[in-house]
Motif scaffolding. Structure first.
Motif, short mmCIF file in Angstrom:
data_model
loop_
_atom_site.label_atom_id
_atom_site.label_comp_id
_atom_site.label_asym_id
_atom_site.label_seq_id
_atom_site.Cartn_x
_atom_site.Cartn_y
_atom_site.Cartn_z
N SER A 2 0.81 176.24 22.02
CA SER A 2 -0.35 176.41 22.90
C SER A 2 -1.49 177.09 22.14
O SER A 2 -1.28 177.79 21.15
CB SER A 2 0.03 177.23 24.13
N ASP A 3 -2.69 176.85 22.65
CA ASP A 3 -3.88 177.40 21.99
C ASP A 3 -3.98 178.91 22.08
O ASP A 3 -4.65 179.54 21.27
CB ASP A 3 -5.14 176.77 22.61
N GLU A 4 -3.29 179.52 23.05
CA GLU A 4 -3.37 180.98 23.18
C GLU A 4 -2.53 181.70 22.13
O GLU A 4 -2.68 182.90 21.92
CB GLU A 4 -2.95 181.42 24.57
N LEU A 5 -1.63 180.99 21.44
CA LEU A 5 -0.80 181.61 20.42
C LEU A 5 -1.42 181.58 19.03
O LEU A 5 -0.94 182.26 18.13
CB LEU A 5 0.58 180.94 20.38
N CYS A 90 -0.52 188.96 28.56
CA CYS A 90 -1.11 188.84 29.88
C CYS A 90 -2.58 189.23 29.81
O CYS A 90 -2.92 190.41 29.78
CB CYS A 90 -0.35 189.75 30.85
N TYR A 91 -3.44 188.24 29.72
CA TYR A 91 -4.88 188.48 29.76
C TYR A 91 -5.33 188.32 31.21
O TYR A 91 -4.98 187.39 31.89
CB TYR A 91 -5.65 187.46 28.93
#
Length: 95
Positions: A2-5, A90-91
């Motif tokens: 995923s792009d958040e990683l 957790c954003y």
């Protein structure tokens, strides 16, 4: 993936590289000073600055390098645990 990683992988590479570099020099410093009877009149290893001035060898060996090792090791462990999913990122999580 995923792009958040992606920022976590970049952070792991940067912090992990810095951590490995510092462990390398600290272990080499231990070996060097042990062979010289812990004579701190000789400087060994990379230059470190404390408060804007060059750290003397004894302060570098006993304070500066261990502090950097603790911080970079802790950050590397937290980032690795986050990438494994053990620690949840957790954003903007609300109640």
């Amino acid at each position: 993936m995923s792009d958040e990683l992606i920022p976590l992988w970049i952070g792991l590479c940067a912090v992990g590289g810095l951590c490995a570099y510092n462990w390398y020099w600290y272990i080499k410093s231990i070996i060097f000073y042990r062979e010289n009877g812990f004579d701190f009149s000789k400087d060994f290893g990379p230059e470190l600055y404390l408060g804007g001035i060059l750290a003397p060898p004894k302060a570098k060996f006993y304070f500066a390098m261990p502090f950097v090792l603790v911080v970079t090791s802790f950050l590397s462990i937290i980032i690795a645990l986050t990438l494994m999913g053990i620690v949840k990122v957790c954003y903007d999580c609300g109640p």
